[in-house]
Design a protein around this motif. Structure first.
Motif, PDB file in Angstrom:
ATOM      1  N   ALA A  66      -1.802   2.487  -9.868  1.00 11.77           N
ATOM      2  CA  ALA A  66      -0.853   1.283  -9.996  1.00 11.77           C
ATOM      3  C   ALA A  66      -1.593   0.117  -9.790  1.00 11.77           C
ATOM      4  O   ALA A  66      -1.244  -1.029 -10.592  1.00 11.77           O
ATOM      5  CB  ALA A  66      -0.086   1.280  -8.651  1.00 11.77           C
ATOM      6  N   LEU A 120       6.598   0.527 -10.163  1.00 12.82           N
ATOM      7  CA  LEU A 120       5.725   0.139  -8.995  1.00 12.82           C
ATOM      8  C   LEU A 120       5.047  -1.228  -9.119  1.00 12.82           C
ATOM      9  O   LEU A 120       4.393  -1.396  -9.863  1.00 12.82           O
ATOM     10  CB  LEU A 120       4.685   1.365  -8.802  1.00 12.82           C
ATOM     11  CG  LEU A 120       4.759   1.889  -7.352  1.00 12.82           C
ATOM     12  CD1 LEU A 120       6.147   2.141  -6.853  1.00 12.82           C
ATOM     13  CD2 LEU A 120       3.775   3.206  -7.674  1.00 12.82           C
ATOM     14  N   VAL A 148      -2.021   7.698  -7.003  1.00 11.95           N
ATOM     15  CA  VAL A 148      -1.173   6.804  -7.507  1.00 11.95           C
ATOM     16  C   VAL A 148      -1.344   5.224  -7.215  1.00 11.95           C
ATOM     17  O   VAL A 148      -1.044   4.542  -7.812  1.00 11.95           O
ATOM     18  CB  VAL A 148       0.295   7.184  -7.039  1.00 11.95           C
ATOM     19  CG1 VAL A 148       1.350   6.079  -7.487  1.00 11.95           C
ATOM     20  CG2 VAL A 148       0.580   8.625  -7.649  1.00 11.95           C
ATOM     21  N   GLU A 149      -1.655   5.060  -5.865  1.00 14.75           N
ATOM     22  CA  GLU A 149      -2.003   3.817  -5.565  1.00 14.75           C
ATOM     23  C   GLU A 149      -3.063   3.082  -6.481  1.00 14.75           C
ATOM     24  O   GLU A 149      -2.787   2.066  -7.008  1.00 14.75           O
ATOM     25  CB  GLU A 149      -2.389   3.374  -4.054  1.00 14.75           C
ATOM     26  CG  GLU A 149      -2.927   2.189  -3.630  1.00 14.75           C
ATOM     27  CD  GLU A 149      -2.839   2.193  -1.950  1.00 14.75           C
ATOM     28  OE1 GLU A 149      -3.158   3.290  -1.402  1.00 14.75           O
ATOM     29  OE2 GLU A 149      -2.226   1.239  -1.482  1.00 14.75           O
ATOM     30  N   PRO A 198       2.074  -2.963  -6.972  1.00 16.22           N
ATOM     31  CA  PRO A 198       1.600  -3.290  -5.871  1.00 16.22           C
ATOM     32  C   PRO A 198       1.046  -4.771  -5.690  1.00 16.22           C
ATOM     33  O   PRO A 198       0.644  -5.379  -6.858  1.00 16.22           O
ATOM     34  CB  PRO A 198       0.266  -2.167  -6.422  1.00 16.22           C
ATOM     35  CG  PRO A 198       0.132  -2.298  -7.902  1.00 16.22           C
ATOM     36  CD  PRO A 198       1.679  -2.467  -8.057  1.00 16.22           C
ATOM     37  N   THR A 241       0.758  -1.308  -0.140  1.00 17.25           N
ATOM     38  CA  THR A 241      -0.058   0.076   0.118  1.00 17.25           C
ATOM     39  C   THR A 241       0.970   1.046   0.065  1.00 17.25           C
ATOM     40  O   THR A 241       2.081   1.255   0.610  1.00 17.25           O
ATOM     41  CB  THR A 241      -1.027  -0.062   1.284  1.00 17.25           C
ATOM     42  OG1 THR A 241      -1.808   1.277   1.272  1.00 17.25           O
ATOM     43  CG2 THR A 241      -0.070  -0.105   2.642  1.00 17.25           C
ATOM     44  N   LEU A 242       0.203   2.275  -0.597  1.00 20.96           N
ATOM     45  CA  LEU A 242       1.081   3.498  -0.481  1.00 20.96           C
ATOM     46  C   LEU A 242       0.047   4.632   0.364  1.00 20.96           C
ATOM     47  O   LEU A 242       0.677   5.557   0.729  1.00 20.96           O
ATOM     48  CB  LEU A 242       0.792   4.321  -1.975  1.00 20.96           C
ATOM     49  CG  LEU A 242       2.089   4.039  -2.810  1.00 20.96           C
ATOM     50  CD1 LEU A 242       1.657   4.664  -4.176  1.00 20.96           C
ATOM     51  CD2 LEU A 242       3.255   4.650  -2.262  1.00 20.96           C
ATOM     52  N   SER A 243      -0.755   3.933   1.061  1.00 19.47           N
ATOM     53  CA  SER A 243      -1.641   4.757   2.053  1.00 19.47           C
ATOM     54  C   SER A 243      -0.938   5.335   3.398  1.00 19.47           C
ATOM     55  O   SER A 243      -1.289   5.929   3.939  1.00 19.47           O
ATOM     56  CB  SER A 243      -3.200   4.378   2.373  1.00 19.47           C
ATOM     57  OG  SER A 243      -3.238   3.622   1.268  1.00 19.47           O
ATOM     58  N   ARG A 292      -2.603   8.330  -2.753  1.00 18.44           N
ATOM     59  CA  ARG A 292      -3.861   7.513  -2.932  1.00 18.44           C
ATOM     60  C   ARG A 292      -4.231   7.473  -4.405  1.00 18.44           C
ATOM     61  O   ARG A 292      -4.618   6.171  -4.728  1.00 18.44           O
ATOM     62  CB  ARG A 292      -5.121   8.008  -2.161  1.00 18.44           C
ATOM     63  CG  ARG A 292      -4.826   8.318  -0.680  1.00 18.44           C
ATOM     64  CD  ARG A 292      -5.533   7.153   0.285  1.00 18.44           C
ATOM     65  NE  ARG A 292      -7.036   7.133   0.138  1.00 18.44           N
ATOM     66  CZ  ARG A 292      -7.650   7.911   0.857  1.00 18.44           C
ATOM     67  NH1 ARG A 292      -7.242   8.741   1.884  1.00 18.44           N
ATOM     68  NH2 ARG A 292      -8.931   7.847   0.596  1.00 18.44           N
TER      69      ARG A 292
END
Lengths: 337, 337
Positions: B79, A91, B75-76, A93, A65-67, B73
């Motif tokens: 992705a 990236l 970008v997440e 995920p 996660t990027l959150s 968020r």
DNA sequence: GGACCCGATGTTTACGTAAACATCCCGTGG
DNA sequence: CCACGGGATGTTTACGTAAACATCGGGTCC
């Protein structure tokens, strides 16, 4: 490229030399080639380059996660550092934090054009996964205890937690309560372990742990339980968000911070200065973690060798207004009121 | 590939057919090839594939920073969606928000292996930059007013702001004060414009704007100034972080929320439920924005056509505990105390 | 002054894949 | 029984680049 060569009146090899900055091209020739490139809008084809050279100048980043602030800030630093070194970031995920999810990401990465991989995740999933890395692809892991198998870069979680707990004890608190993160998290585990160790070494009572899930909401629930505990005068939350929730719970229950209860967080979010009150917390240098990752990985890629071991980035305690000495000792309850 | 072909006793072309899932390969042959692939640990070389096919199955994302919730968020989501569609994401951080920085990123992207680009940034810099995109590379822009030149995907900022301001007016507040974001930001600009429009349409006084920079700290400073303004009973902050700062300032100055002053934010950060009090705010669907970006871009890539125009993702007002009717009208000051 | 050397540039080739075309073989229909 | 068609597989070639090797020409040293 052939067109450029024709226009400049040279061979394509000379064009190649110019575009790679190879030495051994006379200035006048070089200028002609550059002019031709500009005129034709020539751009080197990176796929062909990669095919020829066998390297992609690209780093893959695997994460769940990027959150979370930590992850996004780390990735940002990784991207910046990589760009500076001439590498691109791809990236990756992982859809679900399951064994299959991780395995799938690694499989896709195997087919992918990367020279190295940075893994940002809880490592117990790495343990479970039979990692078959494509040969020649190097790995660096963030936030993990896999230091015996892979190079690891991480914040010095344990030291940060020690500083936080010692700060509270130094202020005179009898003991420190802890709101921890999810059980699966290694960061969470290490912070909790350091908290426990400091208390034990100081001969203090170790109160039961309140478990959260990193969210402010879970911190709030934990805070409500702690607010009901009269002996609780100092709380160390495993991250700032949970600390925020704790602050809200204490406020709602009328327990003043820091007059009655002290609270320390972990992360030093930008917002922490605006909490009520501004939060004493442990500062993490995510940017440095990112830089070290890229640096370590590129070193591996260039040297072709991976040395397991952990690089720890130091943490510092930032004291703000959420911590203070405890109220009058329980021997004279309410004496201060 | 040649090794696999030899081991399986077929030609390399047949191996290629199997690995791309091409029809016209008999089941028994296919199985043999797959077995050989597994035995030799064969992985298709994506550089060679890209070279042959002329497409990279990769999307580039240009952005200034990942540190804002919105960007990380989005970008997440980008992705995740891209991964699902079989595309990889290459991150392209722009070092400095200057013309040169942006131009540099585009130049590097030009040399890069991408089929399309998603740009997440303030567009007035795009305006200034003479964008020369490599032919065949498509673009989608997030958070911008470039809808006349590129396809744009964005949150419906204006509608969110309208809902926020109307909510406050509906509660009975005479007017609404605004803490805005940086002048260069289009999001900020649109939120401010919608705020102004609603007030004007309702025939209310439009108070002077307090300018912040998105940070909680700047919200705090703005909050201190607003706290000194007795007539201020309703504040619309352009994001949640500044709202947090405003809450702290009001608390420090003894102005109770929501009894005396109502506060509305924008973003609906996960933490907003744990603010003191839990924040009424405008919810943004970043995930949907990310999905739409990828969807729109892939459509362009497949159709080879770009249609300028803006896709707006709806916002919703989430009412929590930071808003209430204003205190008794100024005609009877302090009558309620 | 001639052999030699070195720097500048050109030519050939291979990287791994997949499209285009060629070939082979089997079954079918007249 | 043979021509024909079509499916399965093989062969050739090109994608854009850069390493390796070849060539050429002018300067240096004895």
């Amino acid at each position: 490229m052939a067109d450029v060569a024709r226009l400049a009146g040279v061979s394509s090899q000379t064009v190649s030399r110019v575009s790679t900055g190879h030495p051994g091209v006379v200035e006048s020739t070089r200028r002609q080639v550059l002019a031709a490139m500009r005129e034709l809008g020539y751009r080197p084809n990176s796929a062909a380059r990669a095919l020829k050279r066998g390297t992609f100048h690209t780093i893959g980043v695997i994460l769940f996660t990027l959150s979370t602030t930590g992850n996004s800030r780390t990735v940002e630093a990784i991207a910046a550092q990589a760009a500076q070194e001439g590498y691109a970031i791809t990236l990756f995920p992982v859809a679900a934090p399951t064994q299959d999810g991780v395995l799938g990401a690694f499989t896709r990465l195997g087919e992918l054009a990367v020279d190295g991989i940075i893994v940002i995740m809880e490592v117990h999933l790495l343990d479970a996964v039979n990692l078959t890395l494509p040969p020649g692809v190097q790995v660096v892991v963030v936030d993990s205890d896999a230091g015996d198998r892979y190079p690891v870069v991480d914040t010095d979680q344990a030291d940060g937690a020690r500083q936080a707990v010692r700060h509270l004890l130094d202020l005179g608190h009898a003991t420190v309560w802890h709101v921890t993160g999810p059980a699966e998290s290694f960061s969470s585990e290490r912070r909790a372990m350091a908290w426990r160790t400091v208390l034990e070494e100081a001969g203090r009572v170790v109160p039961p742990v309140e478990r959260g899930d990193w969210s402010a909401e879970s911190g709030y629930r934990a805070g409500l339980r702690l607010a009901a505990e009269p002996s609780c005068t100092a709380i160390f939350a495993a991250n700032d968000q949970m600390a925020l929730g704790v602050l809200r719970a204490l406020h709602e229950r009328g327990r003043r911070v820091p007059a009655e209860v002290s609270v320390v967080g972990f992360d030093d979010l930008p917002d922490a200065t605006a909490y009520l009150p501004p939060l004493t917390t442990v500062h993490q240098d995510f940017a440095e973690v990112g830089r070290r990752c890229v640096h370590g990985l590129l070193e591996q890629i260039r040297d072709e060798r991976a040395e397991p071991g952990t690089v720890l980035v130091p943490t510092t305690l930032v004291v703000r207004e959420s911590t203070a000495p405890p109220p009058a000792p329980p021997a004279h309850p309410d004496s201060r009121r």
